[in-house]
Design a protein around this motif. Structure first.
Motif, PDB file in Angstrom:
ATOM      1  N   SER A   1      37.977  25.296  37.817  1.00  0.00           N
ATOM      2  CA  SER A   1      37.669  25.904  38.506  1.00  0.00           C
ATOM      3  C   SER A   1      38.286  27.081  38.473  1.00  0.00           C
ATOM      4  CB  SER A   1      37.451  25.417  39.639  1.00  0.00           C
ATOM      5  OG  SER A   1      38.941  24.320  39.766  1.00  0.00           O
ATOM      6  N   MET A   2      39.755  26.882  38.482  1.00  0.00           N
ATOM      7  CA  MET A   2      40.876  27.375  38.953  1.00  0.00           C
ATOM      8  C   MET A   2      40.955  28.773  37.478  1.00  0.00           C
ATOM      9  SD  MET A   2      43.874  26.786  40.245  1.00  0.00           S
ATOM     10  CE  MET A   2      44.385  24.944  39.223  1.00  0.00           C
ATOM     11  N   MET A   3      40.319  28.242  35.746  1.00  0.00           N
ATOM     12  CA  MET A   3      39.854  29.082  34.888  1.00  0.00           C
ATOM     13  C   MET A   3      39.465  30.429  35.562  1.00  0.00           C
ATOM     14  SD  MET A   3      42.951  28.673  32.973  1.00  0.00           S
ATOM     15  CE  MET A   3      43.986  28.111  33.327  1.00  0.00           C
ATOM     16  N   ILE A   4      38.020  30.372  36.102  1.00  0.00           N
ATOM     17  CA  ILE A   4      36.570  31.285  36.043  1.00  0.00           C
ATOM     18  C   ILE A   4      37.810  32.231  36.771  1.00  0.00           C
ATOM     19  CG2 ILE A   4      34.966  31.405  37.072  1.00  0.00           C
ATOM     20  CD1 ILE A   4      34.113  27.943  36.877  1.00  0.00           C
ATOM     21  N   LEU A   5      38.140  31.682  38.341  1.00  0.00           N
ATOM     22  CA  LEU A   5      38.714  32.645  39.128  1.00  0.00           C
ATOM     23  C   LEU A   5      39.735  33.865  38.441  1.00  0.00           C
ATOM     24  CD1 LEU A   5      38.415  30.727  42.434  1.00  0.00           C
ATOM     25  CD2 LEU A   5      36.467  32.648  41.422  1.00  0.00           C
ATOM     26  N   LEU A   6      40.105  32.500  36.902  1.00  0.00           N
ATOM     27  CA  LEU A   6      41.785  33.441  37.352  1.00  0.00           C
ATOM     28  C   LEU A   6      41.298  35.027  36.322  1.00  0.00           C
ATOM     29  CD1 LEU A   6      44.825  33.209  36.231  1.00  0.00           C
ATOM     30  CD2 LEU A   6      44.263  32.133  34.317  1.00  0.00           C
ATOM     31  N   ILE A   7      40.080  34.486  35.252  1.00  0.00           N
ATOM     32  CA  ILE A   7      39.631  35.343  34.262  1.00  0.00           C
ATOM     33  C   ILE A   7      38.645  36.820  35.561  1.00  0.00           C
ATOM     34  CG2 ILE A   7      37.540  36.585  32.925  1.00  0.00           C
ATOM     35  CD1 ILE A   7      38.100  33.135  31.858  1.00  0.00           C
ATOM     36  N   MET A   8      38.108  36.247  36.185  1.00  0.00           N
ATOM     37  CA  MET A   8      37.607  37.360  37.262  1.00  0.00           C
ATOM     38  C   MET A   8      38.750  38.208  38.322  1.00  0.00           C
ATOM     39  SD  MET A   8      34.819  37.704  37.173  1.00  0.00           S
ATOM     40  CE  MET A   8      33.761  38.203  38.440  1.00  0.00           C
ATOM     41  N   SER A   9      40.041  37.462  38.967  1.00  0.00           N
ATOM     42  CA  SER A   9      41.809  37.601  39.583  1.00  0.00           C
ATOM     43  C   SER A   9      42.099  38.985  38.018  1.00  0.00           C
ATOM     44  CB  SER A   9      42.410  37.316  39.630  1.00  0.00           C
ATOM     45  OG  SER A   9      41.413  36.244  40.571  1.00  0.00           O
ATOM     46  N   LEU A  10      41.604  38.897  36.472  1.00  0.00           N
ATOM     47  CA  LEU A  10      42.470  39.799  35.681  1.00  0.00           C
ATOM     48  C   LEU A  10      41.666  41.021  35.294  1.00  0.00           C
ATOM     49  CD1 LEU A  10      43.756  37.238  33.250  1.00  0.00           C
ATOM     50  CD2 LEU A  10      45.029  38.274  34.751  1.00  0.00           C
ATOM     51  N   ILE A  11      39.884  40.813  36.418  1.00  0.00           N
ATOM     52  CA  ILE A  11      38.847  41.894  34.842  1.00  0.00           C
ATOM     53  C   ILE A  11      38.136  42.590  36.422  1.00  0.00           C
ATOM     54  CG2 ILE A  11      38.759  40.514  32.938  1.00  0.00           C
ATOM     55  CD1 ILE A  11      36.543  39.906  33.444  1.00  0.00           C
ATOM     56  N   SER A  12      38.202  41.710  37.489  1.00  0.00           N
ATOM     57  CA  SER A  12      37.377  42.779  38.909  1.00  0.00           C
ATOM     58  C   SER A  12      37.259  43.323  39.743  1.00  0.00           C
ATOM     59  CB  SER A  12      37.166  41.214  39.477  1.00  0.00           C
ATOM     60  OG  SER A  12      38.642  40.953  40.181  1.00  0.00           O
ATOM     61  N   GLY A  13      38.818  43.740  39.474  1.00  0.00           N
ATOM     62  CA  GLY A  13      39.395  45.053  39.733  1.00  0.00           C
ATOM     63  C   GLY A  13      38.997  46.229  38.781  1.00  0.00           C
ATOM     64  N   SER A  14      39.016  46.567  37.492  1.00  0.00           N
ATOM     65  CA  SER A  14      39.034  47.314  36.431  1.00  0.00           C
ATOM     66  C   SER A  14      36.838  47.570  37.252  1.00  0.00           C
ATOM     67  CB  SER A  14      39.146  46.950  35.181  1.00  0.00           C
ATOM     68  OG  SER A  14      38.599  45.781  34.592  1.00  0.00           O
ATOM     69  N   PHE A  15      36.231  46.107  36.181  1.00  0.00           N
ATOM     70  CA  PHE A  15      34.862  46.502  36.474  1.00  0.00           C
ATOM     71  C   PHE A  15      34.118  47.175  37.544  1.00  0.00           C
ATOM     72  CE2 PHE A  15      33.876  42.178  37.049  1.00  0.00           C
ATOM     73  CZ  PHE A  15      32.542  42.114  38.090  1.00  0.00           C
ATOM     74  N   LEU A  16      34.422  46.530  39.018  1.00  0.00           N
ATOM     75  CA  LEU A  16      34.132  47.045  39.840  1.00  0.00           C
ATOM     76  C   LEU A  16      34.141  48.548  40.208  1.00  0.00           C
ATOM     77  CD1 LEU A  16      35.000  43.971  42.108  1.00  0.00           C
ATOM     78  CD2 LEU A  16      32.251  44.532  42.150  1.00  0.00           C
ATOM     79  N   SER A  17      35.358  49.092  40.126  1.00  0.00           N
ATOM     80  CA  SER A  17      35.770  50.092  39.927  1.00  0.00           C
ATOM     81  C   SER A  17      34.948  51.060  40.085  1.00  0.00           C
ATOM     82  CB  SER A  17      37.268  50.638  39.658  1.00  0.00           C
ATOM     83  OG  SER A  17      37.498  50.420  37.902  1.00  0.00           O
ATOM     84  N   TRP A  18      34.424  50.866  38.978  1.00  0.00           N
ATOM     85  CA  TRP A  18      33.164  51.921  37.254  1.00  0.00           C
ATOM     86  C   TRP A  18      32.101  51.110  38.342  1.00  0.00           C
ATOM     87  CZ3 TRP A  18      34.415  55.387  34.319  1.00  0.00           C
ATOM     88  CH2 TRP A  18      35.823  55.241  33.950  1.00  0.00           C
ATOM     89  N   MET A  19      31.903  50.385  38.927  1.00  0.00           N
ATOM     90  CA  MET A  19      30.484  50.132  39.544  1.00  0.00           C
ATOM     91  C   MET A  19      30.080  50.154  40.312  1.00  0.00           C
ATOM     92  SD  MET A  19      29.457  46.041  39.558  1.00  0.00           S
ATOM     93  CE  MET A  19      29.808  45.257  41.384  1.00  0.00           C
TER      94      MET A  19
END
Length: 577
Positions: A425-443
């Motif tokens: 469950s932590m690994m799912i959020l770990l991936i999002m903590s790494l990539i969510s900033g960049s893809f949200l900034s485009w979105m």
């Protein structure tokens, strides 16, 4: 039903809901859609009961993040709450919590919003008092009474909006923004948001709510309860721009950010440090929102939700392994024994600080650069940058105590990493903590912000981060367990460590005083004069006449006959006279 079955069913339902929201979001952004749905539940004569929903990029993306974090938290609870006998009750409460938040997100109607808003308050109270002891009870009462102020404000908005013929506030925001009554509504909405998002002077409930189980803290302090106020202001942003209330909110939220950053440096409870960091980030969101940049506030809201949920989950695992001990002075050296959890903890902490190219960097750096370009006074400018430095300060202090210092708890080591349910469950959020900033900034941003700053202004964020890191390492290496030695005064440290005496004011002064007044009003009015002259008085009159009637009924019929003859004789005699 097996007590774990509901966990799995809820996890898959929420994960499916998240994927559905994701595909809808892509479709909506691509076609630039906003959908307003009205479902007529019942029509009777001239009365229509209509349920309305607003689906746009904001509501869909927020629902996606809420359902992703909720599914991870419920899966995490399968292991964390495994010794709990009533696990199904816990999962149902969490699902009610998520349902209330989704109701709040998709509703453009202030009546429907109060259902989600009050649902959040009620279920959060049930979750804070989940462990039934006096500390949890006090924390729950403080939480629910503080949030009740916001509920009353929303109810007053409902009453005020009866003047407009509809409660669908979404239609009134643009063309009535200069109206006097709309200014009153905006003031009440801001006050409601301040209570839910724990701004000064309502900040004391947020660290107290840490009495709840850790999975609940991960959910509450990332994407649900505390962000409800920010989300409401994002929805009402057109109404609030350039009002006096927003200038006041800018000052209050800046002070909240500063106060939470200082208090976190004095705290030794692991969960309360993370709660105070949430308070600091909420101050950041509210302050940038009060300047009119609602997109930036929303961007930081989503990125913050990811790494903060992960941070709480890591803290929960560390507390679990430390025999439920939350004091960071007892911890140390955990990176040697639980490396994967330490990895997640470090990445989420660094994302919180805004270290480049993690999730927090994209939103925090953009906010600070926009602040540097804005026409602001020095007080607000310094509050922003000092608070950013303090974030790095308490984060490095936390990492020093947890990772680098010696292990201080027990002679027998009890640290193990094998719990793969928590790790997955932590690994799912770990991936999002790494990539969510960049893809949200485009979105989120359809066009890039133009940032034009001098070199020193551009590097200002790096300067305060480096200064905060240096201070954190220096203070953590001091052998006295607090900043007292550094500040050389006990009284100042006492003031700063107790959140500027706000818990004492909330608990002993305000709540005690107002509850006393309420008790006196209840005794003298509700159960006194109003009882005497309304309910109870009417009851006594009817009872008295009923007893007289009853006396006639139970006596012999002769009495009626004699009395009737007697009255007739008197009547005839009167006529003859």
């Amino acid at each position: 039903m097996n007590k774990y079955s509901l966990c799995f069913i809820s996890f898959f339902f929420l994960f499916f809901f998240m994927l559905m929201n994701f595909f809808m979001l892509i479709y909506f952004i691509k076609n630039e859609l906003i959908m307003f749905l009205k479902w007529e539940i019942i029509s009777f004569n001239s009365m229509n009961l209509v349920m309305s929903m607003l689906l746009d990029s904001i509501s869909l993306s927020f629902m996606m993040f809420v359902s992703l974090i909720s599914s991870s938290v419920i899966y995490y609870s399968k292991s964390y709450m495994s010794s709990e006998l009533n696990l199904n009750r816990f999962v149902i409460l969490v699902l009610l919590f998520v349902f209330s938040m989704i109701l709040l997100i998709i509703k453009p109607n202030i009546i429907s919003i109060i259902l989600g808003w009050d649902g959040l308050g009620l279920v959060s109270y049930c979750l804070v008092i989940y462990y039934q002891n006096i500390k949890s009870y006090n924390a729950g009462m403080l939480t629910v009474l503080s949030n009740r102020i916001g509920d009353v404000m929303i109810l007053m908005v409902i009453a005020w909006m009866m003047n407009y013929g509809s409660w669908n506030y979404i239609f009134y925001l643009n063309f009535m923004s200069g109206d006097y009554s709309m200014k009153m509504i905006s003031g009440m909405i801001i006050l409601a948001a301040m209570t839910k998002s724990a701004q000064i002077p309502f900040s004391s409930w947020l660290p107290a709510a840490m009495a709840a189980p850790t999975p609940v803290s991960a959910l509450v302090h990332s994407s649900t309860l505390v962000t409800a106020g920010v989300y409401l202001l994002i929805r009402f942003n057109n109404l609030l721009i350039n009002t006096m209330f927003m200038k006041l909110l800018l000052l209050i939220s800046g002070l909240t950010m500063f106060m939470a950053g200082i208090s976190a440096n004095y705290e030794f409870d692991l969960k309360k440090i993370i709660a105070l960091s949430t308070l600091s980030q909420l101050g950041l969101m509210m302050s940038i929102l009060s300047m009119g940049y609602y997109e930036l506030a929303y961007f930081h809201l989503l990125t913050h939700a990811m790494f903060k949920a992960l941070l709480f989950m890591c803290a929960g695992k560390v507390i679990h392994l430390m025999n439920d001990n939350q004091d960071i002075r007892m911890m140390g050296g955990v990176s040697l024994y639980i490396p994967l959890t330490s990895l997640c903890l470090n990445i989420s902490n660094l994302a919180l600080c805004g270290v480049p190219f993690l999730a927090g960097f994209y939103s925090k750096d953009l906010i600070l650069e926009v602040i540097s370009m804005s026409n602001l006074n020095f007080l607000v400018y310094y509050l922003y940058y000092i608070s950013t430095g303090l974030t790095m300060f308490y984060t490095i202090r936390l990492l020093m105590y947890l990772m680098i210092n010696d292990y201080n708890l027990l002679v027998i080591y009890n640290l193990y990493e094998e719990d793969y349910v928590m790790l997955n469950s932590m690994m799912i959020l770990l991936i999002m903590s790494l990539i969510s900033g960049s893809f949200l900034s485009w979105m989120i941003f359809s066009y890039p912000y133009m940032i034009y700053l001098s070199l020193n202004m551009k590097m200002m964020v790096i300067y305060v981060i480096m200064l905060g890191m240096f201070m954190g390492i220096m203070i953590s290496n001091m052998k006295i367990y607090s900043l007292n030695k550094f500040l050389l005064t006990y009284k100042l440290s006492f003031f700063l460590s107790l959140m500027w005496f706000m818990p004492s004011l909330s608990t002993y002064v305000l709540n005690y005083y107002f509850l006393n007044i309420s008790h006196k009003l209840l005794k003298n009015i509700d159960m006194g004069w109003s009882e005497l002259y309304s309910g109870q008085g009417m009851y006594n009159v009817i009872k008295y006449y009923s007893l007289i009637n009853y006396l006639y009924q139970i006596n012999n019929f002769k009495i009626y006959l004699y009395s009737f003859i007697l009255w007739m004789m008197i009547f005839i005699f009167m006529i003859m006279l």
